[in-house]
Write an enzyme that holds these catalytic residues in place. Structure first.
Site, short mmCIF file in Angstrom:
data_model
loop_
_atom_site.label_atom_id
_atom_site.label_comp_id
_atom_site.label_asym_id
_atom_site.label_seq_id
_atom_site.Cartn_x
_atom_site.Cartn_y
_atom_site.Cartn_z
CB CYS A 3 60.25 -18.73 24.91
SG CYS A 3 61.93 -19.20 25.33
CB CYS A 6 63.59 -19.95 21.40
SG CYS A 6 63.30 -21.41 22.43
CG HIS A 41 61.82 -24.09 25.01
ND1 HIS A 41 61.61 -22.73 25.17
CD2 HIS A 41 60.92 -24.70 25.82
CE1 HIS A 41 60.64 -22.54 26.04
NE2 HIS A 41 60.20 -23.72 26.44
CG HIS A 92 64.54 -21.35 27.20
ND1 HIS A 92 64.51 -21.29 25.81
CD2 HIS A 92 65.73 -21.90 27.51
CE1 HIS A 92 65.63 -21.81 25.32
NE2 HIS A 92 66.39 -22.18 26.35
CG HIS A 94 66.88 -18.29 32.92
ND1 HIS A 94 65.60 -18.68 32.58
CD2 HIS A 94 66.76 -17.44 33.96
CE1 HIS A 94 64.74 -18.07 33.38
NE2 HIS A 94 65.42 -17.32 34.24
CG HIS A 96 69.25 -15.69 37.51
ND1 HIS A 96 68.78 -14.49 37.04
CD2 HIS A 96 68.19 -16.53 37.47
CE1 HIS A 96 67.50 -14.59 36.74
NE2 HIS A 96 67.11 -15.83 36.99
P1 AMP Z 1 63.43 -15.71 35.97
O1 AMP Z 1 62.55 -14.83 36.78
O2 AMP Z 1 64.38 -16.57 36.74
O3 AMP Z 1 62.64 -16.50 34.97
O4 AMP Z 1 64.39 -14.73 35.20
C1 AMP Z 1 64.14 -14.19 33.95
C2 AMP Z 1 65.26 -13.23 33.71
O5 AMP Z 1 65.27 -12.89 32.35
C3 AMP Z 1 65.11 -11.91 34.51
O6 AMP Z 1 66.31 -11.70 35.27
C4 AMP Z 1 64.94 -10.86 33.42
O7 AMP Z 1 65.56 -9.66 33.76
C5 AMP Z 1 65.59 -11.53 32.23
N1 AMP Z 1 65.08 -11.15 30.93
C6 AMP Z 1 63.79 -10.98 30.57
N2 AMP Z 1 63.71 -10.70 29.25
C7 AMP Z 1 64.99 -10.70 28.78
C8 AMP Z 1 65.58 -10.47 27.51
N3 AMP Z 1 64.83 -10.20 26.43
N4 AMP Z 1 66.91 -10.53 27.41
C9 AMP Z 1 67.69 -10.81 28.50
N5 AMP Z 1 67.19 -11.04 29.71
C10 AMP Z 1 65.86 -10.97 29.85
ZN ZN Z 2 62.74 -21.13 24.60
#
Ligand code: AMP
Ligand code: ZN
Length: 128
Positions: A3, A6, A41, A92, A94, A96
């Site tokens: 993803c 990853c 992941h 995946h 994360h 914030h």
């Molecule tokens: P969520 O909605 O909690 O899954 O958050 C996904 C987060 O990933 C959002 O805040 C996006 O702005 C961020 N995001 C999406 N693509 C990327 C990327 N390629 N690099 C860094 N952040 C990203």
């Molecule tokens: Zn991943």
């Protein structure tokens, strides 16, 4: 399962240890918006091992210390979206870390409670 998290280029990593890395969010909610991401992941917090959960919390402290030094924000929101129903768009895990500045919204009371529009500020809604 590959993803986007990853496949993050190493030059975008702003902090890491054995289990977790941090990057700046590509679409930041505020300046300095940072994501703490396990190297393995896993979909959500609830599938992470205790060691990964602890590493994510250490990463929060490390990223916060960096942001305090460079941006000196006035506060932070910390949040995890677990599952599509909760708004997760990258499947995946994360965490914030969102720096906040006094006055960046008119009335910040409620913070993460604002995930359901209209339910955030229980103090400002009056009483029945
Ligand atoms: P969520 O909605 O909690 O899954 O958050 C996904 C987060 O990933 C959002 O805040 C996006 O702005 C961020 N995001 C999406 N693509 C990327 C990327 N390629 N690099 C860094 N952040 C990203
Ligand atoms: Zn991943």
């Amino acid at each position: 399962m590959p993803c986007i998290f990853c496949d993050i280029p190493t030059e975008r990593i702003v902090w890491q240890d054995e289990l977790v890395f941090a990057i700046r969010d590509a679409f930041p909610v505020t300046e300095g918006h940072t994501l703490l991401i396990p190297k393995r992941h896993v979909a959500t917090w609830f599938e992470a091992t205790e060691a990964e959960q602890r590493a994510l919390m250490r990463g929060l402290d490390a990223a916060k210390a960096q942001l305090d030094a460079t941006e000196a924000p006035d506060g932070y929101n910390i949040g995890i979206n677990a599952g599509a129903a909760a708004g997760q768009t990258v499947m995946h895990l994360h965490v914030h870390l969102i720096p906040r500045r006094t006055g960046d919204v008119d009335d910040p009371r409620g913070g993460v409670r604002h995930v359901i529009p209209g339910k955030g500020n229980y103090l400002g809604r009056g009483h029945d």
